[in-house]
Design an enzyme around this catalytic site. Structure first.
Site, mmCIF file in Angstrom:
data_model
loop_
_atom_site.group_PDB
_atom_site.id
_atom_site.type_symbol
_atom_site.label_atom_id
_atom_site.label_comp_id
_atom_site.label_asym_id
_atom_site.label_seq_id
_atom_site.Cartn_x
_atom_site.Cartn_y
_atom_site.Cartn_z
ATOM 1 N N ARG A 66 36.671 47.164 8.052
ATOM 2 C CA ARG A 66 37.111 48.215 8.522
ATOM 3 C C ARG A 66 36.848 48.303 10.331
ATOM 4 N NH1 ARG A 66 33.036 48.790 11.099
ATOM 5 N NH2 ARG A 66 33.565 50.670 11.758
ATOM 6 N N GLY A 67 37.167 49.244 10.921
ATOM 7 C CA GLY A 67 37.238 49.325 12.276
ATOM 8 C C GLY A 67 38.598 48.778 12.864
ATOM 9 N N ALA A 68 39.063 49.448 13.706
ATOM 10 C CA ALA A 68 40.570 49.420 13.869
ATOM 11 C C ALA A 68 41.015 47.953 14.276
ATOM 12 C CB ALA A 68 40.998 50.094 15.281
ATOM 13 N N ARG A 109 45.922 51.868 5.204
ATOM 14 C CA ARG A 109 45.362 53.214 6.010
ATOM 15 C C ARG A 109 46.391 53.475 7.085
ATOM 16 N NH1 ARG A 109 39.272 52.145 7.746
ATOM 17 N NH2 ARG A 109 39.068 54.578 7.458
ATOM 18 N N GLN A 215 28.822 54.928 8.496
ATOM 19 C CA GLN A 215 29.039 53.696 9.539
ATOM 20 C C GLN A 215 28.298 53.668 10.436
ATOM 21 O OE1 GLN A 215 31.611 55.644 8.184
ATOM 22 N NE2 GLN A 215 33.326 54.460 8.106
ATOM 23 N N ASP A 256 40.591 54.706 17.355
ATOM 24 C CA ASP A 256 41.919 54.231 16.309
ATOM 25 C C ASP A 256 43.292 54.106 16.714
ATOM 26 O OD1 ASP A 256 39.249 54.864 14.555
ATOM 27 O OD2 ASP A 256 40.437 53.297 13.378
ATOM 28 N N ASN A 266 39.838 59.113 16.482
ATOM 29 C CA ASN A 266 38.527 58.177 16.143
ATOM 30 C C ASN A 266 37.854 58.958 14.933
ATOM 31 O OD1 ASN A 266 37.043 55.888 16.767
ATOM 32 N ND2 ASN A 266 35.278 57.444 17.396
ATOM 33 N N LYS A 267 36.730 58.217 14.349
ATOM 34 C CA LYS A 267 36.211 59.039 13.357
ATOM 35 C C LYS A 267 35.907 60.363 13.445
ATOM 36 C CE LYS A 267 35.315 56.758 10.326
ATOM 37 N NZ LYS A 267 36.120 57.018 9.151
HETATM 38 O O1 MRU Z 1 36.733 54.626 9.063
HETATM 39 P P1 MRU Z 1 36.414 53.208 9.973
HETATM 40 O O2 MRU Z 1 34.953 52.818 9.649
HETATM 41 O O3 MRU Z 1 37.543 52.108 9.963
HETATM 42 O O4 MRU Z 1 36.376 53.885 11.367
HETATM 43 C C1 MRU Z 1 36.105 53.125 12.468
HETATM 44 C C2 MRU Z 1 36.228 54.015 13.663
HETATM 45 O O5 MRU Z 1 36.339 55.044 13.676
HETATM 46 C C3 MRU Z 1 36.041 53.155 14.966
HETATM 47 O O6 MRU Z 1 35.405 53.771 15.887
HETATM 48 C C4 MRU Z 1 37.252 52.651 15.483
HETATM 49 O O7 MRU Z 1 38.083 51.909 14.556
HETATM 50 C C5 MRU Z 1 37.229 51.638 16.533
HETATM 51 S S1 MRU Z 1 36.316 50.002 16.107
HETATM 52 C C6 MRU Z 1 36.133 49.056 17.355
#
Ligand code: MRU
Length: 364
Positions: A66-68, A109, A215, A256, A266-267
């Site tokens: 996970r994470g962009a 996603r 997270q 994201d 973002n989250k």
């Molecule tokens: O749902 P996730 O854990 O994939 O969400 C991640 C985030 O929101 C991060 O802040 C974003 O992807 C940036 S990661 C460098």
């Protein structure tokens, strides 16, 4: 080993030991994607080997990876996994199989644009190669590896560009995980902290636990504490009071997707932090590689927001915490308007002020 899993599971060291790479390509049995299963952290360190595109899709969908930026790298390797056994086919058939695998991976996603960006990049490279399928596949793998390598370099540059925003002796608030576990390098938002720490600055990091999938609590606290950075987990609802009490001097988060006008997805929970930071006159900074910018999306309203299942809210570990009679609403992301963002830290420097014109300039 988990006997019921379709994956090959490779146990590694106990939590607290150095984290293995988030993602890597392994050549065994014609090639596969190995990833650290983040759903098990911090309790268990386990590597999974994905040998089919369905397994890569599932790993992205269920946030094992996970994470962009990491999602983008996983999808790039996922295309290679998907087409590994098509190398004996005619060129056009091979390219069609790759295109279909790309479309499938995009459904894992919707919000992080890095996924589509990486898929397009690998498919464009494939289309450029003349000759037989075998050579095209090798070029695709080379491109996926380049994306992984560049991501690590980009993270370092983001950290160097933004480290000065971290005040010596101050307090930093972050949300979710935009660190080593979200990239192939030292992260985006957390890269600022790692580089500031390397430069001798000392500061206190507060991290929101980041309901519902935690997270912040599970991942950010793990990687920052492993790096010797002072980190305190707070429940999401504590952030506003923490800002009011004067303990937060800057907020730093990842992204994201960044729209052409500077709105940032973002989250979930990021927007409320930005509103609170604005109210308390605290700088609110976003760190993101240029691959997270989406100039095709004019403003935040057009960013697709992932809605996840009710069960993620209804259950806390293995305990039901919400009565059956109540519904749950579980968007995974929200959008923060660009006007609430003090700066976006990229590998090319700071977008500041956050305006459409400045963003267009950065995207060249
Ligand atoms: O749902 P996730 O854990 O994939 O969400 C991640 C985030 O929101 C991060 O802040 C974003 O992807 C940036 S990661 C460098």
């Amino acid at each position: 080993m988990n006997g019921e899993s379709p994956f090959l599971v490779h146990p590694c060291g106990p939590p607290g030991t150095d984290l293995p790479p988030v993602l890597s390509w392994v050549d065994e049995e014609g090639g596969a994607l190995r990833l650290l299963d983040q759903t098990l952290l911090p309790g268990r360190l386990e590597l999974r080997t994905c040998r089919t595109v369905e397994q890569v899709w599932e790993a992205i969908r269920s946030l094992r990876v996970r994470g962009a930026p990491a999602i983008g790298v996983a999808a790039a390797y996922g295309l290679c996994v998907a087409t590994r056994d098509d190398r004996g086919r005619a060129r056009d058939e091979f390219l069609e199989a790759a295109r279909r695998a790309g479309e499938y991976l995009l459904t894992a996603r919707p919000t992080a644009v890095n996924l589509a960006w990486a898929v397009q990049r690998v498919l464009a490279r494939a289309a450029d190669v003349r000759g037989a399928a075998d050579g095209i596949w090798s070029a695709m793998l080379e491109e996926a590896r380049a994306i992984a390598r560049e991501d690590a370099e980009t993270c370092r540059r983001i950290g160097e560009a933004g480290a000065e925003l971290i005040p010596d002796g101050g307090g930093v608030l972050t949300h979710c995980n935009a660190g080593r576990l979200a990239t192939t390098g030292i992260g985006t938002a957390l890269a600022l902290l790692y580089v500031a720490h390397e430069r001798g600055r000392r500061f206190q990091v507060y991290v929101d636990e980041t309901r519902p999938l935690l997270q912040g609590a599970r991942l950010t606290a793990l990687e920052l504490s492993a790096a010797g950075i002072d980190v305190t987990v707070v429940c999401d609802g504590a952030a506003a009071a923490l800002m009011k009490s004067g303990q937060v001097h800057v907020v730093v988060v990842g992204a994201d997707r960044v729209a052409a006008n500077g709105d940032v997805a973002n989250k979930i929970g990021t927007y409320s932090l930005a509103v609170c930071a604005h109210h308390h006159n605290i700088p609110f900074c976003v760190a993101a590689p240029l691959s997270t910018f989406d100039p095709a999306v004019a403003a935040g309203e057009a960013i697709p927001i992932e809605r996840r299942g009710e069960e993620e809210l209804r259950w806390l570990a293995d305990r039901r915490v919400i009565a059956d009679g109540a519904r749950c609403y579980n968007p995974a992301f929200d959008v923060t308007p660009g006007r609430l963002i003090s700066a976006i830290v990229t590998e090319k420097g700071l977008v500041k002020p956050v305006t459409a014109r400045n963003i267009a300039r950065f995207l060249g």
